[in-house]
Design an enzyme around this catalytic site. Structure first.
Site, PDB file in Angstrom:
ATOM      1  N   CYS A 132      40.712  60.639  51.872  1.00 26.84           N
ATOM      2  CA  CYS A 132      40.504  59.937  53.145  1.00 26.84           C
ATOM      3  C   CYS A 132      41.387  60.556  54.235  1.00 26.84           C
ATOM      4  O   CYS A 132      41.185  61.698  54.603  1.00 26.84           O
ATOM      5  CB  CYS A 132      40.748  58.438  52.963  1.00 26.84           C
ATOM      6  SG  CYS A 132      40.170  57.432  54.361  1.00 26.84           S
ATOM      7  N   HIS A 143      37.003  57.466  48.565  1.00 31.33           N
ATOM      8  CA  HIS A 143      38.121  56.993  47.745  1.00 31.33           C
ATOM      9  C   HIS A 143      37.777  57.053  46.254  1.00 31.33           C
ATOM     10  O   HIS A 143      37.362  56.053  45.658  1.00 31.33           O
ATOM     11  CB  HIS A 143      38.496  55.563  48.141  1.00 31.33           C
ATOM     12  CG  HIS A 143      39.211  55.482  49.450  1.00 31.33           C
ATOM     13  ND1 HIS A 143      40.588  55.551  49.549  1.00 31.33           N
ATOM     14  CD2 HIS A 143      38.745  55.361  50.718  1.00 31.33           C
ATOM     15  CE1 HIS A 143      40.937  55.471  50.821  1.00 31.33           C
ATOM     16  NE2 HIS A 143      39.841  55.354  51.547  1.00 31.33           N
ATOM     17  N   GLU A 148      39.627  56.995  43.771  1.00 33.98           N
ATOM     18  CA  GLU A 148      40.483  56.158  42.919  1.00 33.98           C
ATOM     19  C   GLU A 148      39.803  54.856  42.504  1.00 33.98           C
ATOM     20  O   GLU A 148      40.245  54.183  41.562  1.00 33.98           O
ATOM     21  CB  GLU A 148      41.819  55.864  43.616  1.00 33.98           C
ATOM     22  CG  GLU A 148      41.766  54.933  44.807  1.00 33.98           C
ATOM     23  CD  GLU A 148      41.437  55.625  46.124  1.00 33.98           C
ATOM     24  OE1 GLU A 148      41.634  54.997  47.188  1.00 33.98           O
ATOM     25  OE2 GLU A 148      40.991  56.793  46.091  1.00 33.98           O
TER      26      GLU A 148
END
Length: 246
Positions: A121, A224, A226
């Site tokens: 990001c 993202h 994650e």
């Protein structure tokens, strides 16, 4: 006693992870650092040891001696347009100068050492700038008919898809030509330097991924991973940690 089933990290690579910071309020009335747990969990699940890095540019060299790879995370703030030569700043731009000063210092140090780097990001945006690129300061003002990059649905769900260029590091890592991603940004990469490759984009033309093919592992993604929404996300972390372990 039976053998432990827990994962062994005895020879695991150490991944430096940049944190967010606030001057005070919320968690503490005094200044504090913060990191969403899924950043650290994603590193650990991929076989790495996450090490959260306080914002001390004067300690960047010492941090770099401790880590095998660098993860530059995102956050609810923006890269200072002055860093990529802009003469004006959009009204929507929010700065965290102390964080950016530190992240740029350790990022440039990691690049100088050819350490594996993953930017997520805002971390991708900073990576683009560190490699000589520029940013769109506010997508709605510069991209006609733009998608909802600041997605209205929960971050744990995909907001749109990206196209992945096959003949890139990202393409080889994921083995995919598209991926479902989440996003939370109003800025984006506008241009990249000659040595940098755009490896992913959306239907509205916004750049979603970059890499430097001349470095061992230098990758940025606008979404993202994650959150592990798409198989590509897990593959990105595994490849990053594996590169740091070499």
């Amino acid at each position: 006693m039976g053998k432990s089933k827990s994962k062994s990290f005895e020879h695991a690579p150490v991944i430096g992870v940049t944190a967010d910071a606030e001057d005070g309020g919320g968690y503490s009335a005094l200044p504090w650092y913060a990191l969403r747990r899924n950043y650290a969990d994603a590193v650990a699940e991929a076989g790495g040891v996450p090490l959260i890095l306080p914002h001390r540019p004067d300690l960047a060299v010492h941090y770099l001696d401790l880590i095998d790879g660098l993860l530059v995370t995102g956050g609810a703030f923006d890269v200072d347009p002055a860093l990529f030569g802009a003469e004006t700043r959009h009204d929507s731009v929010v700065l965290k100068e102390g964080r950016t000063d530190f992240e740029m210092a350790i990022l440039r140090g990691a690049l100088d050492r050819d350490l594996p780097v993953l930017g997520i990001c805002g971390g991708q945006q900073l990576l683009a700038v560190a490699l000589g690129g520029t940013l769109i300061q506010h997508i709605p003002d510069e991209v006609p008919n733009a998608l909802a990059h600041e997605q209205p649905n929960p971050r744990t769900e995909p907001g749109h898809t990206v196209t992945i260029r096959a003949d890139t590091l990202l393409g080889r890592i994921t083995g995919q030509t598209t991926a479902a991603v989440n996003s939370a940004h109003h800025q984006a990469v506008k241009s990249v330097s000659a040595r940098v490759t755009v490896n992913a984009w959306t239907d509205d033309g916004v750049i979603e991924g970059i890499e430097d093919p001349l470095r061992p592992f230098c990758l940025g993604v606008q979404w993202h991973p994650e959150y592990a929404i798409d198989p590509a996300d897990t593959a990105i972390f595994r490849a990053f940690v594996a590169a740091a372990g070499r």
